[in-house]
Design a protein around this motif. Sequence first.
Motif, PDB file in Angstrom:
ATOM      1  N   GLU A  54       0.825  -1.203   0.000  1.00 27.78           N
ATOM      2  CA  GLU A  54       0.000   0.000   0.000  1.00 27.78           C
ATOM      3  C   GLU A  54       0.860   1.256   0.000  1.00 27.78           C
ATOM      4  OE1 GLU A  54      -3.649  -0.572   2.842  1.00 27.78           O
ATOM      5  OE2 GLU A  54      -1.999  -1.795   3.578  1.00 27.78           O
ATOM      6  N   HIS A 226       1.468  -1.104  -6.831  1.00 27.46           N
ATOM      7  CA  HIS A 226       0.468  -1.560  -5.859  1.00 27.46           C
ATOM      8  C   HIS A 226      -0.548  -2.460  -6.540  1.00 27.46           C
ATOM      9  CE1 HIS A 226      -1.464   1.864  -7.848  1.00 27.46           C
ATOM     10  NE2 HIS A 226      -2.593   1.242  -7.606  1.00 27.46           N
ATOM     11  N   LEU A 267      -4.105  -8.579   0.566  1.00 22.44           N
ATOM     12  CA  LEU A 267      -3.924  -7.876  -0.704  1.00 22.44           C
ATOM     13  C   LEU A 267      -4.534  -8.661  -1.858  1.00 22.44           C
ATOM     14  CD1 LEU A 267      -0.239  -6.529  -0.570  1.00 22.44           C
ATOM     15  CD2 LEU A 267      -2.337  -5.196  -0.363  1.00 22.44           C
TER      16      LEU A 267
END
Length: 349
Positions: A54, A226, A267
């Motif tokens: 992040e 990301h 994630l």
Amino acid sequence: MMTDRALPPSAKTAPVLQVRDLVTEFTTDEGRLRAVDGVSFDLHAGQTLAVVGESGSGKSVTSLSVMGLLPARIGRVAGGSIKLDGKDLVGISERRMQRVRGNDIGMIFQEPMTSLTPVYTVGDQIAEAILTHRDISRRAARARAVELLEQVGIPEPKLRARAYPHQLSGGMRQRVMIAIALACDPRVLIADEPTTGLDVTIQAQILELLRRLQAETGMAILFITHDLGVVAEIADRVLVMYAGQMVEEAPVEALFAQPRMPYTIGLLGSTPRPGASALAAGAAPRLRAIPGNIPSPRALPQGCRFHPRCTHMREGLCTTAAPPLDSAAPGHQVRCARWRDVATQEART
């Protein structure tokens, strides 16, 4: 299956870029803040290592540390080593580092419009990057600039070389940035969010361009992102960062097939990845958001830095001592005291 390019470092030749126990700090009114804390990795010729996490995880600061581009007076590499072909870059003079930048290590920055100079043509900017490191005439450098524009897939390169950045599309500007980064045939290319802000079609073109150029030149790529969808497309290995630390590193296939760290699992769970059964049923995949926010380096939690957001957290075990990196499998490292239990639980869900 683990590809040859994703094999553990011990099974390969010496890395082009080797980072060990990197610590990067910033001086603020509140004292020194540690933005990168003990990051290590190897990057080999022809290999792509993706660094993911992040915003605020420390991935871009890691790349700036490698490039020697930390803000003057407030940012510094406070520990560890950054070796290019075995030679440590930490502590060398700015003059020597300027010879490394652009020549041995190239970098594609996230936003071309803030990196390209608006008052010079793109051809002149590419030529200037060449003249900085090569003893050739300006005319030869400009001719090489046109060749590079053609190499990165810009149509009518002679005409585009005379254009200013604002006269080009976002995708073309990003290709110009790639041309500048490749102007002197670097051994290592650092790409910091190179597809952010581009539409899906242009993203795919940029990724394909990087793969092609890597195949042609054998350069190593450090890819900062990301976007796990991009990681699946381009990476051989993946390094996951959280709150300044590396929390998992593995070959891309292993990481996607069996992530060990709860943060990595989070994630992947928050990224759209429809399976064949979901597509057949016409159902959208259920995404799972990670609760909470990444902590500030001013107020890092005790113990595991992820534990306040972790659904697998156990009081005492996770909240007291910081877990070390553990070997979950050959070439697969994880920073979690409960990774064995986590893997078992995730396999049941």
